[in-house]
Design a protein around this motif. Structure first.
Motif, PDB file in Angstrom:
ATOM      1  N   THR A  15       1.162  -1.526   0.139  1.00  0.00           N
ATOM      2  CA  THR A  15      -0.299  -0.012   0.070  1.00  0.00           C
ATOM      3  C   THR A  15       0.747   1.247  -0.398  1.00  0.00           C
ATOM      4  N   GLU A  16       2.019   1.154   1.369  1.00  0.00           N
ATOM      5  CA  GLU A  16       2.618   2.222   0.914  1.00  0.00           C
ATOM      6  C   GLU A  16       3.377   2.481  -0.362  1.00  0.00           C
ATOM      7  N   VAL A  17       4.207   1.721  -0.691  1.00  0.00           N
ATOM      8  CA  VAL A  17       4.741   2.273  -2.265  1.00  0.00           C
ATOM      9  C   VAL A  17       3.888   2.082  -3.174  1.00  0.00           C
ATOM     10  N   MET A  18       2.852   2.082  -3.509  1.00  0.00           N
ATOM     11  CA  MET A  18       1.694   2.053  -4.576  1.00  0.00           C
ATOM     12  C   MET A  18       1.051   3.515  -4.205  1.00  0.00           C
ATOM     13  N   SER A  19       1.490   3.731  -3.464  1.00  0.00           N
ATOM     14  CA  SER A  19       0.797   5.196  -2.329  1.00  0.00           C
ATOM     15  C   SER A  19       1.156   6.379  -2.925  1.00  0.00           C
ATOM     16  N   ILE A  21       4.070   5.884  -5.786  1.00  0.00           N
ATOM     17  CA  ILE A  21       4.306   5.614  -6.471  1.00  0.00           C
ATOM     18  C   ILE A  21       2.741   6.472  -7.329  1.00  0.00           C
ATOM     19  N   LEU A  22       1.670   6.615  -7.581  1.00  0.00           N
ATOM     20  CA  LEU A  22       0.225   7.278  -7.359  1.00  0.00           C
ATOM     21  C   LEU A  22       0.382   8.589  -7.489  1.00  0.00           C
ATOM     22  N   THR A  23       0.795   8.974  -6.121  1.00  0.00           N
ATOM     23  CA  THR A  23       1.063  10.598  -5.590  1.00  0.00           C
ATOM     24  C   THR A  23       1.579  10.996  -5.960  1.00  0.00           C
ATOM     25  N   SER A  24       3.356  10.318  -6.245  1.00  0.00           N
ATOM     26  CA  SER A  24       4.249  10.951  -7.260  1.00  0.00           C
ATOM     27  C   SER A  24       3.411  11.705  -8.972  1.00  0.00           C
ATOM     28  N   ASN A  25       2.778  11.000  -9.228  1.00  0.00           N
ATOM     29  CA  ASN A  25       2.266  10.781 -10.596  1.00  0.00           C
ATOM     30  C   ASN A  25       1.009  11.789 -10.642  1.00  0.00           C
ATOM     31  N   GLY A  26       0.686  12.486  -9.696  1.00  0.00           N
ATOM     32  CA  GLY A  26      -0.241  13.369  -8.898  1.00  0.00           C
ATOM     33  C   GLY A  26      -1.663  13.011  -9.031  1.00  0.00           C
ATOM     34  N   TYR A  27      -1.834  11.259  -8.428  1.00  0.00           N
ATOM     35  CA  TYR A  27      -3.238  11.393  -8.040  1.00  0.00           C
ATOM     36  C   TYR A  27      -3.187  11.466  -6.453  1.00  0.00           C
ATOM     37  N   GLU A  28      -4.568  11.145  -6.197  1.00  0.00           N
ATOM     38  CA  GLU A  28      -5.010  11.023  -4.591  1.00  0.00           C
ATOM     39  C   GLU A  28      -5.064   9.902  -4.153  1.00  0.00           C
ATOM     40  N   VAL A  29      -4.855   9.095  -3.422  1.00  0.00           N
ATOM     41  CA  VAL A  29      -4.395   8.284  -2.981  1.00  0.00           C
ATOM     42  C   VAL A  29      -5.405   7.993  -1.155  1.00  0.00           C
ATOM     43  N   ILE A  30      -6.352   7.288  -1.285  1.00  0.00           N
ATOM     44  CA  ILE A  30      -6.717   6.951   0.149  1.00  0.00           C
ATOM     45  C   ILE A  30      -6.715   5.386  -0.233  1.00  0.00           C
ATOM     46  N   THR A  31      -6.427   4.345   1.279  1.00  0.00           N
ATOM     47  CA  THR A  31      -5.727   3.470   1.532  1.00  0.00           C
ATOM     48  C   THR A  31      -6.811   2.828   2.754  1.00  0.00           C
ATOM     49  N   LEU A  32      -7.051   1.717   2.459  1.00  0.00           N
ATOM     50  CA  LEU A  32      -7.489   0.568   3.323  1.00  0.00           C
ATOM     51  C   LEU A  32      -6.885  -0.548   3.690  1.00  0.00           C
ATOM     52  N   ASP A  33      -6.871  -1.394   4.708  1.00  0.00           N
ATOM     53  CA  ASP A  33      -6.229  -2.168   4.924  1.00  0.00           C
ATOM     54  C   ASP A  33      -6.824  -3.535   4.535  1.00  0.00           C
ATOM     55  N   ASN A  34      -8.312  -3.696   4.725  1.00  0.00           N
ATOM     56  CA  ASN A  34      -8.826  -4.080   4.352  1.00  0.00           C
ATOM     57  C   ASN A  34     -10.705  -4.118   3.934  1.00  0.00           C
ATOM     58  N   ALA A  35     -11.382  -5.551   3.991  1.00  0.00           N
ATOM     59  CA  ALA A  35     -12.873  -4.201   2.987  1.00  0.00           C
ATOM     60  C   ALA A  35     -13.952  -4.323   3.716  1.00  0.00           C
ATOM     61  N   ALA A  36     -13.423  -3.981   4.765  1.00  0.00           N
ATOM     62  CA  ALA A  36     -15.218  -4.298   6.046  1.00  0.00           C
ATOM     63  C   ALA A  36     -15.315  -2.491   5.712  1.00  0.00           C
ATOM     64  N   LYS A 104       0.837  -9.334  -9.498  1.00  0.00           N
ATOM     65  CA  LYS A 104       1.778  -9.377  -8.876  1.00  0.00           C
ATOM     66  C   LYS A 104       3.737  -9.658  -9.665  1.00  0.00           C
ATOM     67  N   PRO A 105       4.742  -9.549  -8.856  1.00  0.00           N
ATOM     68  CA  PRO A 105       4.839  -8.848  -8.989  1.00  0.00           C
ATOM     69  C   PRO A 105       4.677  -7.994 -10.239  1.00  0.00           C
ATOM     70  N   PHE A 106       4.432  -6.610 -10.089  1.00  0.00           N
ATOM     71  CA  PHE A 106       4.265  -5.724 -11.343  1.00  0.00           C
ATOM     72  C   PHE A 106       4.940  -4.657 -10.765  1.00  0.00           C
ATOM     73  N   GLY A 107       5.920  -4.211 -12.122  1.00  0.00           N
ATOM     74  CA  GLY A 107       6.662  -2.868 -12.087  1.00  0.00           C
ATOM     75  C   GLY A 107       5.725  -1.333 -12.172  1.00  0.00           C
ATOM     76  N   MET A 108       6.503  -0.314 -11.610  1.00  0.00           N
ATOM     77  CA  MET A 108       6.037   0.890 -11.402  1.00  0.00           C
ATOM     78  C   MET A 108       5.537   1.327 -13.068  1.00  0.00           C
TER      79      MET A 108
END
Length: 121
Positions: A15-19, A21-36, A104-108
């Protein structure tokens, strides 16, 4: 205004890595650690895209994807599933399937291209 991406993954490092990468590319990121809380998070944050891990605690990410696609309020929301399952062709043809799959594993670059493709669709 930046596009919002909701990431649902129990792996904090992923989650940290994807966040990052995505914020560095101009996206706003929200995260959850489960689907509840996914439906309340969607109502509250109104994301433009969901990145969902296929394996989540409590409920399977694939089942969560089906619920999202069967719900009239969320069925048009693009969903990308992250998985290490190789054979996803039949999976993508099932009812309630995600819009795309990240193997997985996927690149940036793969992450950025897949997200960009789904947000442009």
């Amino acid at each position: 205004m930046a596009k919002k991406i909701l990431i649902v993954d129990h792996n904090g490092l992923m989650t940290e890595v994807m966040s990052y990468i995505l914020t560095s590319n101009g996206y706003e990121v929200i995260t959850l650690d489960n689907a509840a809380q996914i439906f309340s998070s969607i109502r509250q944050n109104e994301p433009d895209l969901i990145i969902l891990d296929a394996v989540l605690p409590g409920i399977d990410g694939i089942d969560v994807c089906r619920l999202l696609k069967w719900n009239k309020e969320t069925q048009a929301l693009p969903v990308i599933i992250c998985t290490d399952i190789e054979d996803t062709e039949s999976f993508l043809k099932q009812e309630g399937a995600p819009n795309d799959v990240l193997h997985k594993p996927f690149g940036m670059n793969n992450l950025i291209e897949t997200v960009g493709h789904q947000l442009a669709a």
